[in-house]
Each structure stands twice: as C-alpha cells, then as structure tokens.
Design a protein around this motif. Structure first.
Motif, PDB file in Angstrom:
ATOM      1  N   ASN A 111      -4.376 -14.549 -13.710  1.00 25.10           N
ATOM      2  CA  ASN A 111      -2.995 -14.299 -13.285  1.00 25.10           C
ATOM      3  C   ASN A 111      -2.755 -15.061 -11.979  1.00 25.10           C
ATOM      4  O   ASN A 111      -3.212 -14.646 -10.915  1.00 25.10           O
ATOM      5  CB  ASN A 111      -2.762 -12.806 -13.093  1.00 25.10           C
ATOM      6  CG  ASN A 111      -1.337 -12.497 -12.673  1.00 25.10           C
ATOM      7  OD1 ASN A 111      -0.495 -13.389 -12.564  1.00 25.10           O
ATOM      8  ND2 ASN A 111      -1.065 -11.228 -12.428  1.00 25.10           N
ATOM      9  N   LEU A 112      -2.029 -16.161 -12.069  1.00 30.25           N
ATOM     10  CA  LEU A 112      -1.809 -17.030 -10.921  1.00 30.25           C
ATOM     11  C   LEU A 112      -0.483 -16.754 -10.215  1.00 30.25           C
ATOM     12  O   LEU A 112      -0.105 -17.482  -9.293  1.00 30.25           O
ATOM     13  CB  LEU A 112      -1.859 -18.503 -11.357  1.00 30.25           C
ATOM     14  CG  LEU A 112      -3.215 -18.982 -11.894  1.00 30.25           C
ATOM     15  CD1 LEU A 112      -3.094 -20.377 -12.490  1.00 30.25           C
ATOM     16  CD2 LEU A 112      -4.262 -18.960 -10.797  1.00 30.25           C
ATOM     17  N   SER A 113       0.216 -15.719 -10.625  1.00 27.90           N
ATOM     18  CA  SER A 113       1.491 -15.402  -9.992  1.00 27.90           C
ATOM     19  C   SER A 113       1.259 -14.828  -8.591  1.00 27.90           C
ATOM     20  O   SER A 113       0.192 -14.289  -8.290  1.00 27.90           O
ATOM     21  CB  SER A 113       2.280 -14.413 -10.846  1.00 27.90           C
ATOM     22  OG  SER A 113       1.563 -13.200 -10.990  1.00 27.90           O
ATOM     23  N   LEU A 114       2.269 -14.934  -7.745  1.00 26.92           N
ATOM     24  CA  LEU A 114       2.175 -14.385  -6.402  1.00 26.92           C
ATOM     25  C   LEU A 114       2.359 -12.873  -6.439  1.00 26.92           C
ATOM     26  O   LEU A 114       3.129 -12.349  -7.240  1.00 26.92           O
ATOM     27  CB  LEU A 114       3.246 -15.010  -5.506  1.00 26.92           C
ATOM     28  CG  LEU A 114       3.125 -16.519  -5.257  1.00 26.92           C
ATOM     29  CD1 LEU A 114       4.279 -17.007  -4.384  1.00 26.92           C
ATOM     30  CD2 LEU A 114       1.790 -16.865  -4.611  1.00 26.92           C
ATOM     31  N   PRO A 115       1.692 -12.166  -5.546  1.00 27.45           N
ATOM     32  CA  PRO A 115       1.864 -10.714  -5.472  1.00 27.45           C
ATOM     33  C   PRO A 115       3.277 -10.350  -5.025  1.00 27.45           C
ATOM     34  O   PRO A 115       4.011 -11.190  -4.499  1.00 27.45           O
ATOM     35  CB  PRO A 115       0.834 -10.286  -4.418  1.00 27.45           C
ATOM     36  CG  PRO A 115      -0.133 -11.413  -4.342  1.00 27.45           C
ATOM     37  CD  PRO A 115       0.645 -12.655  -4.638  1.00 27.45           C
ATOM     38  N   PRO A 116       3.672  -9.102  -5.223  1.00 27.28           N
ATOM     39  CA  PRO A 116       4.994  -8.649  -4.753  1.00 27.28           C
ATOM     40  C   PRO A 116       5.125  -8.841  -3.246  1.00 27.28           C
ATOM     41  O   PRO A 116       4.134  -8.858  -2.507  1.00 27.28           O
ATOM     42  CB  PRO A 116       5.014  -7.168  -5.139  1.00 27.28           C
ATOM     43  CG  PRO A 116       3.998  -7.038  -6.234  1.00 27.28           C
ATOM     44  CD  PRO A 116       2.942  -8.043  -5.930  1.00 27.28           C
ATOM     45  N   GLU A 117       6.354  -8.982  -2.793  1.00 28.70           N
ATOM     46  CA  GLU A 117       6.629  -9.172  -1.371  1.00 28.70           C
ATOM     47  C   GLU A 117       6.379  -7.867  -0.604  1.00 28.70           C
ATOM     48  O   GLU A 117       6.957  -6.828  -0.921  1.00 28.70           O
ATOM     49  CB  GLU A 117       8.078  -9.618  -1.183  1.00 28.70           C
ATOM     50  CG  GLU A 117       8.498  -9.841   0.244  1.00 28.70           C
ATOM     51  CD  GLU A 117       7.855 -11.056   0.886  1.00 28.70           C
ATOM     52  OE1 GLU A 117       8.159 -11.317   2.048  1.00 28.70           O
ATOM     53  OE2 GLU A 117       7.057 -11.750   0.205  1.00 28.70           O
ATOM     54  N   PRO A 118       5.509  -7.920   0.429  1.00 27.79           N
ATOM     55  CA  PRO A 118       5.299  -6.721   1.247  1.00 27.79           C
ATOM     56  C   PRO A 118       6.587  -6.295   1.946  1.00 27.79           C
ATOM     57  O   PRO A 118       7.321  -7.131   2.486  1.00 27.79           O
ATOM     58  CB  PRO A 118       4.242  -7.173   2.263  1.00 27.79           C
ATOM     59  CG  PRO A 118       3.554  -8.335   1.609  1.00 27.79           C
ATOM     60  CD  PRO A 118       4.617  -9.021   0.813  1.00 27.79           C
ATOM     61  N   VAL A 119       6.856  -5.019   1.965  1.00 22.44           N
ATOM     62  CA  VAL A 119       8.078  -4.499   2.576  1.00 22.44           C
ATOM     63  C   VAL A 119       8.142  -4.845   4.062  1.00 22.44           C
ATOM     64  O   VAL A 119       9.216  -5.132   4.607  1.00 22.44           O
ATOM     65  CB  VAL A 119       8.155  -2.960   2.382  1.00 22.44           C
ATOM     66  CG1 VAL A 119       9.351  -2.385   3.119  1.00 22.44           C
ATOM     67  CG2 VAL A 119       8.220  -2.629   0.894  1.00 22.44           C
ATOM     68  N   ALA A 120       6.998  -4.859   4.728  1.00 25.19           N
ATOM     69  CA  ALA A 120       6.971  -5.083   6.176  1.00 25.19           C
ATOM     70  C   ALA A 120       7.473  -6.472   6.562  1.00 25.19           C
ATOM     71  O   ALA A 120       7.936  -6.668   7.693  1.00 25.19           O
ATOM     72  CB  ALA A 120       5.556  -4.876   6.701  1.00 25.19           C
ATOM     73  N   ASN A 121       7.391  -7.440   5.654  1.00 23.67           N
ATOM     74  CA  ASN A 121       7.802  -8.805   5.991  1.00 23.67           C
ATOM     75  C   ASN A 121       9.282  -8.877   6.364  1.00 23.67           C
ATOM     76  O   ASN A 121       9.670  -9.583   7.300  1.00 23.67           O
ATOM     77  CB  ASN A 121       7.528  -9.757   4.820  1.00 23.67           C
ATOM     78  CG  ASN A 121       6.063 -10.081   4.663  1.00 23.67           C
ATOM     79  OD1 ASN A 121       5.236  -9.675   5.471  1.00 23.67           O
ATOM     80  ND2 ASN A 121       5.727 -10.810   3.608  1.00 23.67           N
ATOM     81  N   LYS A 122      10.121  -8.170   5.617  1.00 24.11           N
ATOM     82  CA  LYS A 122      11.563  -8.251   5.859  1.00 24.11           C
ATOM     83  C   LYS A 122      11.917  -7.741   7.244  1.00 24.11           C
ATOM     84  O   LYS A 122      12.731  -8.359   7.968  1.00 24.11           O
ATOM     85  CB  LYS A 122      12.312  -7.456   4.787  1.00 24.11           C
ATOM     86  CG  LYS A 122      13.825  -7.588   4.884  1.00 24.11           C
ATOM     87  CD  LYS A 122      14.522  -6.932   3.695  1.00 24.11           C
ATOM     88  CE  LYS A 122      16.029  -7.162   3.763  1.00 24.11           C
ATOM     89  NZ  LYS A 122      16.722  -6.590   2.583  1.00 24.11           N
ATOM     90  N   ALA A 123      11.299  -6.645   7.662  1.00 29.68           N
ATOM     91  CA  ALA A 123      11.577  -6.088   8.981  1.00 29.68           C
ATOM     92  C   ALA A 123      11.116  -7.037  10.082  1.00 29.68           C
ATOM     93  O   ALA A 123      11.786  -7.201  11.099  1.00 29.68           O
ATOM     94  CB  ALA A 123      10.897  -4.729   9.123  1.00 29.68           C
ATOM     95  N   LEU A 124       9.976  -7.680   9.870  1.00 24.48           N
ATOM     96  CA  LEU A 124       9.453  -8.627  10.851  1.00 24.48           C
ATOM     97  C   LEU A 124      10.381  -9.830  10.996  1.00 24.48           C
ATOM     98  O   LEU A 124      10.716 -10.252  12.105  1.00 24.48           O
ATOM     99  CB  LEU A 124       8.057  -9.086  10.429  1.00 24.48           C
ATOM    100  CG  LEU A 124       7.411 -10.092  11.362  1.00 24.48           C
ATOM    101  CD1 LEU A 124       6.347  -9.429  12.215  1.00 24.48           C
ATOM    102  CD2 LEU A 124       6.776 -11.234  10.582  1.00 24.48           C
ATOM    103  N   LEU A 125      10.841 -10.367   9.870  1.00 22.62           N
ATOM    104  CA  LEU A 125      11.675 -11.564   9.895  1.00 22.62           C
ATOM    105  C   LEU A 125      13.077 -11.264  10.410  1.00 22.62           C
ATOM    106  O   LEU A 125      13.744 -12.157  10.950  1.00 22.62           O
ATOM    107  CB  LEU A 125      11.750 -12.185   8.495  1.00 22.62           C
ATOM    108  CG  LEU A 125      10.432 -12.755   7.967  1.00 22.62           C
ATOM    109  CD1 LEU A 125      10.609 -13.289   6.552  1.00 22.62           C
ATOM    110  CD2 LEU A 125       9.901 -13.851   8.879  1.00 22.62           C
ATOM    111  N   ALA A 126      13.527 -10.040  10.276  1.00 19.67           N
ATOM    112  CA  ALA A 126      14.868  -9.678  10.744  1.00 19.67           C
ATOM    113  C   ALA A 126      14.991  -9.833  12.253  1.00 19.67           C
ATOM    114  O   ALA A 126      16.092 -10.022  12.779  1.00 19.67           O
ATOM    115  CB  ALA A 126      15.193  -8.251  10.334  1.00 19.67           C
ATOM    116  N   LYS A 127      13.848  -9.795  12.962  1.00 17.07           N
ATOM    117  CA  LYS A 127      13.851  -9.905  14.422  1.00 17.07           C
ATOM    118  C   LYS A 127      13.710 -11.355  14.900  1.00 17.07           C
ATOM    119  O   LYS A 127      13.742 -11.612  16.100  1.00 17.07           O
ATOM    120  CB  LYS A 127      12.705  -9.070  15.003  1.00 17.07           C
ATOM    121  CG  LYS A 127      12.772  -7.591  14.643  1.00 17.07           C
ATOM    122  CD  LYS A 127      11.550  -6.865  15.160  1.00 17.07           C
ATOM    123  CE  LYS A 127      11.553  -5.395  14.749  1.00 17.07           C
ATOM    124  NZ  LYS A 127      10.339  -4.675  15.222  1.00 17.07           N
TER     125      LYS A 127
END
Length: 300
Positions: free
Chosen positions: A15-31
């Motif tokens: 399975n070469l697909s990427l894992p689901p997006e971690p929820v914490a990433n969105k909060a980090l990038l919002a700043k």
C-alpha cells in the motif's frame, strides 16, 4: 539510496498511498505566515556523469556540474558533508557557483551521528556549524540523522544534543529505528520536536511505509522521496504527494523541501521534472520546469 529498497514485483502488494492527514497539522499551519510560500525541489547530489547530454548540456565538465545542476533545481540535499566537514573556502565557492536563491541542506557528519552517536562530539559539531555558516543566505535546513540503531530509548541523548545547538538553526531530524513508529509516531518525539522547533523528515520509501508519518512539527516540510527506477507507481505516488502539498499550501505552509532519490541514483531528475510540472498544474504555481537535453545538447 538503498534505504527502503524492495523488489519491483512486491510493489504490487504494498500500500503506497499516503496516510491520513494528522489533525494537528492544520492547527500548526493556521499560525504560519502565508504571505510568501517557497517550494524547493532537488536531488541528493549534483555530480553524476550520466547526466551529461541528458540533464546537463553535452560537453559539461565535472568542475561545472554544480553550476549546471543549479540551473535545473533550486536546492541540494548536501550529503557530501556526511563524509567530511568542508573548508569554509569550499563552502563559499559552492555558494558563489550556485548563485542567489539556491539552498544547500547539509547533512550532519557521520562522525557525529554514527561514530559518536551524538555524544562527546561538541568540538566537531561546532566545526561543522562554523563551516556551513559560510553558506549565509544560501543555507537551508540542516539534516540530522542519528544512527539507525538509536531508538526511543535514545530520545534523551538526541534531545540533549539538540538542546546544545544554536536556537536559530533550521533543523530537521530523520529517525529510522522501527520503534519510533511502532504505534504511530512516538508522542514523546513529537513533543520534543515541537518544543525545540525541530522538523521531522518524512521519508517515503516503498519498503518502509512506517517512516511516512506525515506529521509537521514546525511550519515547514522536508520530504525525502525514494523512487523505484521510474516504475509506474513512482508517478502515482508523486500525484498523491502533489495533492497533499496543495492541501498544506492552502492551509498556509510557508516552505517545503522535496528531495528525489532513486536507488540507481540516475533517474531522479526525470521524476523531479514531473513533480514540478504537476505542482504547477495542480497548485497553480509558476515554478521553473527543469529542462532536459537530447544527445546534441538541444533543449526539449
């Protein structure tokens, strides 16, 4: 690059697909500051003679390889520093040859990471940092890869080493021991990286899917992609990465470094060209597309 190498026949069952997006990433990038977003695409080396007449113009001499490389890409994963700390004069020469806007991403020397395993090596660490500081504004993220045998029980050693580094270093960490990913990304590692503003390298190799953790611990991404000699799955994987990068850019990611590896160490520029074209198409960017040459050196 041999890390994560697998038999081509096995690619069908992985399975070469990427894992689901971690929820914490969105909060980090919002700043983060979205005003100026930078994409850097490169390879782990510039000195391949096989590239002359294909990626470099016919007749390009070895002494001119870096200059030719910097006309194709805007960064380099500088693995030569893994084997030897360069002289300041050499660093200055590399910087001048590559030109403005180019980024060098040096790897910590093996004496520090693999021989001393991050202990009793402060003199060598200072010498390394002093040397690469000569890159000045051409210095990109530093690449720290502790010995692969250093697992979670070595977190204290890793943290102690990082704590002694200058706080203004743009530092990324790559860990390979499987126990760091045994139950998802190790939480203590994630917390330590966030505390010290250290990035965690995402390594996408067919034979080590656990290393594709997808967590951002600072508003910057450092991706090492390991292809399989331009197998069709390489292109499908790049397509998925482009979609994930678009998500990150839309959410505010300021900068991203993407380094293309191939086990044969020859075909990486081909896939980089495809990556840049897809980024321009999907993410509505205007990145310069690396140009290739025919046998006579003519661009196409």
């Amino acid at each position: 690059m041999e890390f994560g190498k697998t038999d081509p026949e096995q690619l069908k069952s992985i399975n070469l697909s990427l894992p689901p997006e971690p929820v914490a990433n969105k909060a980090l990038l919002a700043k983060s500051n979205k005003k100026e977003q930078k994409i850097y695409v490169g390879c782990p080396e510039w000195g391949k003679k096989e590239w002359v007449g294909k990626f470099y113009p016919s007749g390009t001499q070895e002494k001119d390889f870096l200059y030719a490389y910097a006309r194709l890409f805007n960064c380099i994963e500088l693995n030569t520093t893994y084997y030897q700390i360069p002289a300041v004069a050499q660093v200055q020469k590399w910087r001048a040859t590559a030109g403005p806007g180019f980024k060098f991403c040096p790897k910590f020397p093996q004496f520090i990471t693999h021989v001393q395993r991050l202990t009793n090596c402060m003199a060598e660490t200072i010498a390394f940092i002093n040397a690469i500081s000569a890159f000045e504004d051409s210095l990109g993220p530093l690449f720290l890869m502790p010995h692969p045998q250093m697992g979670p029980n070595a977190l204290g050693i890793i943290e102690k080493f990082i704590a002694k580094l200058p706080a203004d270093l743009d530092l990324f960490l790559e860990l390979r021991h499987p126990l760091w990913f045994a139950n998802g990304l190790n939480k203590q590692l994630y917390d330590m990286a966030r505390h010290y503003d250290v990035g965690l390298i995402i390594t996408d190799a067919a034979g080590r899917r656990d290393c594709v953790h997808m967590y951002l611990t600072k508003p910057e991404a450092f991706i090492r992609f390991v292809g399989n000699e331009l197998h069709p799955t390489d292109y499908a994987r790049i397509d998925e990465w482009v979609n994930r990068i678009k998500l990150w850019l839309d959410e505010g990611l300021p900068s991203l470094y993407f380094f293309m590896h191939q086990h044969n160490r020859v075909d990486a520029p081909v896939l980089n060209k495809y990556l840049v074209e897809k980024l321009n198409e999907v993410c509505h960017l205007h990145l310069p597309v690396p140009q290739m040459h025919d046998a006579q050196g003519v661009l196409f």
